[in-house]
Design an enzyme around this catalytic site. Structure first.
Site, PDB file in Angstrom:
ATOM      1  N   CYS A 107       0.802  -1.219   0.000  1.00 37.09           N
ATOM      2  CA  CYS A 107       0.000   0.000   0.000  1.00 37.09           C
ATOM      3  C   CYS A 107       0.838   1.274   0.000  1.00 37.09           C
ATOM      4  O   CYS A 107       0.314   2.366  -0.216  1.00 37.09           O
ATOM      5  CB  CYS A 107      -0.933   0.006   1.204  1.00 37.09           C
ATOM      6  SG  CYS A 107      -2.053  -1.414   1.261  1.00 37.09           S
ATOM      7  N   HIS A 186      12.055   1.951   5.622  1.00 39.29           N
ATOM      8  CA  HIS A 186      11.950   0.553   5.182  1.00 39.29           C
ATOM      9  C   HIS A 186      12.549  -0.345   6.270  1.00 39.29           C
ATOM     10  O   HIS A 186      13.742  -0.281   6.544  1.00 39.29           O
ATOM     11  CB  HIS A 186      12.710   0.379   3.871  1.00 39.29           C
ATOM     12  CG  HIS A 186      12.296  -0.825   3.089  1.00 39.29           C
ATOM     13  ND1 HIS A 186      12.128  -2.064   3.657  1.00 39.29           N
ATOM     14  CD2 HIS A 186      12.000  -0.991   1.771  1.00 39.29           C
ATOM     15  CE1 HIS A 186      11.764  -2.934   2.734  1.00 39.29           C
ATOM     16  NE2 HIS A 186      11.668  -2.313   1.580  1.00 39.29           N
ATOM     17  N   HIS A 270      -3.866  19.431   6.402  1.00 38.73           N
ATOM     18  CA  HIS A 270      -4.686  18.295   5.963  1.00 38.73           C
ATOM     19  C   HIS A 270      -3.866  17.014   6.087  1.00 38.73           C
ATOM     20  O   HIS A 270      -2.726  16.954   5.602  1.00 38.73           O
ATOM     21  CB  HIS A 270      -5.139  18.464   4.507  1.00 38.73           C
ATOM     22  CG  HIS A 270      -5.820  19.773   4.236  1.00 38.73           C
ATOM     23  ND1 HIS A 270      -7.165  19.982   4.475  1.00 38.73           N
ATOM     24  CD2 HIS A 270      -5.325  20.946   3.751  1.00 38.73           C
ATOM     25  CE1 HIS A 270      -7.480  21.226   4.142  1.00 38.73           C
ATOM     26  NE2 HIS A 270      -6.384  21.824   3.701  1.00 38.73           N
ATOM     27  N   HIS A 274      -3.008   6.328   5.114  1.00 39.29           N
ATOM     28  CA  HIS A 274      -3.559   5.120   4.508  1.00 39.29           C
ATOM     29  C   HIS A 274      -4.482   4.423   5.507  1.00 39.29           C
ATOM     30  O   HIS A 274      -4.370   4.629   6.720  1.00 39.29           O
ATOM     31  CB  HIS A 274      -2.433   4.185   4.083  1.00 39.29           C
ATOM     32  CG  HIS A 274      -2.924   2.937   3.426  1.00 39.29           C
ATOM     33  ND1 HIS A 274      -3.665   2.950   2.262  1.00 39.29           N
ATOM     34  CD2 HIS A 274      -2.829   1.640   3.783  1.00 39.29           C
ATOM     35  CE1 HIS A 274      -3.976   1.715   1.929  1.00 39.29           C
ATOM     36  NE2 HIS A 274      -3.481   0.912   2.832  1.00 39.29           N
ATOM     37  N   ASN A 308     -10.540   0.081   1.261  1.00 42.72           N
ATOM     38  CA  ASN A 308      -9.098   0.134   1.054  1.00 42.72           C
ATOM     39  C   ASN A 308      -8.786  -0.188  -0.402  1.00 42.72           C
ATOM     40  O   ASN A 308      -8.889  -1.341  -0.834  1.00 42.72           O
ATOM     41  CB  ASN A 308      -8.415  -0.874   1.985  1.00 42.72           C
ATOM     42  CG  ASN A 308      -6.906  -0.770   1.959  1.00 42.72           C
ATOM     43  OD1 ASN A 308      -6.326  -0.215   1.035  1.00 42.72           O
ATOM     44  ND2 ASN A 308      -6.258  -1.316   2.972  1.00 42.72           N
TER      45      ASN A 308
END
Length: 387
Positions: A107, A186, A270, A274, A308
């Site tokens: 995602c 990561h 704003h 996710h 999603n």
């Protein structure tokens, strides 16, 4: 929840898609039994990708010959030729285009691709970068009985977004946003993070994606590291000093004061996170980062209306705020995405102009007046982790 027939009727009534696209949607959605062939999967991908790009080119007036960089991401569907090649072939893009297909990125891929495009635009002058984000489910429904894999069947829906970035000075006057920061974290070096979302076969040989009980911990760690990097870039001096004071107090052993989490809301207008994890994760992000209910409205309504859509989800959230007419010149927008690996990516945009609230191709345009809708806060996200 709309029926398949209602989805087709709404698509036809909207006037956004040409008749041939609506006809394909009828075949894809209403066929019984479903057809999970490679041909159908490719058709699903082309329907979403071409529709998004067509709308983008019509809206911007950019010629395909001026596009010098192409990045397309789809985590779980990676055909041969690649999705990037499919786009180059369909639009007859120039032969020396720098093209990339990102697979298996989960995602976070769209936000990761924006950061990648930003770096490429620093070495490719006077050009456009086209970023296309989608997901594909035609061949990726889990058919087994492993509870840790079944969740994926109800989590994801098909969606798509096409984004155009430019380093041409003349585009400053017409662009909606200026890219300010791109920060990626990561954590795949950690075995726990690496394995918390994992595609594999079950004991019966059915392929699916396992989501383990370590997901939330891995997400928290990745987000924390991302915030540590992002914070110094965007937080005002007052918040930096407050954080330092709490840090020093803890080091000196004065009391059992909890670590101070800066209020990112003072630097951001704003917030578009996710939707992995649903309402509980949104609630926690709002609590920790200090955002008001109105600032969390876009992600909550996107979860309610579209679910999603993987990497394209954060663009549906921006579209919501645009349709509401809430994006004003000078506003700062924060997109945050997290997913398999485990990864967390943040993008900071600055609105270069006030964005018009009405736009026909906005996915919310036909029904934005119906939102926001009060969500039932009593329900919990139905996690079915393996033990």
């Amino acid at each position: 929840m709309q029926s398949k027939k209602q989805v087709i009727e709404r698509a036809s009534f909207s006037g956004i898609w040409p008749e041939k696209t609506v006809d394909f949607m009828k075949i894809a959605l209403l066929k019984d039994p479903p057809n999970a062939s490679l041909e159908e999967a490719r058709g699903e991908a082309e329907m979403v990708i071409f529709g998004a790009i067509d709308n983008l080119l019509a809206k911007t007036g950019v010629k395909v010959g001026d596009i010098g960089i192409l990045i397309v991401n789809c985590s779980i569907f990676n055909p041969i030729p690649s999705l990037a090649s499919i786009i180059v072939n369909h639009y007859k893009l120039k032969h020396d285009i720098a093209s990339y297909s990102l697979g298996g990125m989960g995602c976070t891929a769209s936000i990761w691709a924006i950061g990648m495009a930003n770096k490429l635009l620093q070495v490719h002058n006077n050009t456009y970068a086209l970023v296309v984000s989608t997901e594909n489910i035609s061949q990726n429904c889990y058919l087994g009985i492993d509870r840790s894999k079944i969740l994926i069947n109800s989590l994801f829906r098909v969606g798509g977004a096409a984004i155009l970035l430019s380093n041409r000075p003349s585009d400053c006057k017409t662009s909606k946003y200026q890219l300010i920061h791109a920060v990626s974290t990561h954590n795949a070096s950690s075995d726990t993070s690496y394995n918390c979302i994992f595609q594999e076969e079950d004991k019966q040989g059915f392929r699916g994606v396992t989501i383990t009980k370590d997901l939330l911990v891995s997400a928290k760690n990745a987000i924390s590291l991302n915030l540590i990097t992002l914070g110094p870039l965007i937080l005002p001096l007052s918040e930096k000093i407050l954080f330092l004071l709490h840090f020093m107090k803890g080091k000196l052993g004065r009391g059992k004061s909890k670590s101070h989490v800066p209020k990112f809301s003072v630097a951001i207008d704003h917030f578009f996170p996710h939707l992995l994890g649903g309402r509980p994760v949104l609630d926690e992000l709002q609590k920790v980062l200090g955002f008001r209910d109105e600032e969390m409205e876009a992600p909550r309504m996107t979860l309610l209306r579209f679910g999603n859509t993987s990497s394209s989800t954060v663009w549906y959230e921006i579209a919501y705020s645009e349709a509401k007419g809430r994006i004003k010149k000078g506003d700062r927008l924060w997109q945050m995405a997290f997913g398999s690996g485990f990864k967390c990516c943040s993008i900071i945009w600055k609105a270069t102009r006030t964005v018009d609230g009405y736009e026909k191709t906005n996915p919310w345009s036909e029904e934005i007046d119906k939102f926001p809708i009060l969500m039932d806060s009593s329900g919990q996200f139905p996690y079915l982790f393996e033990g």
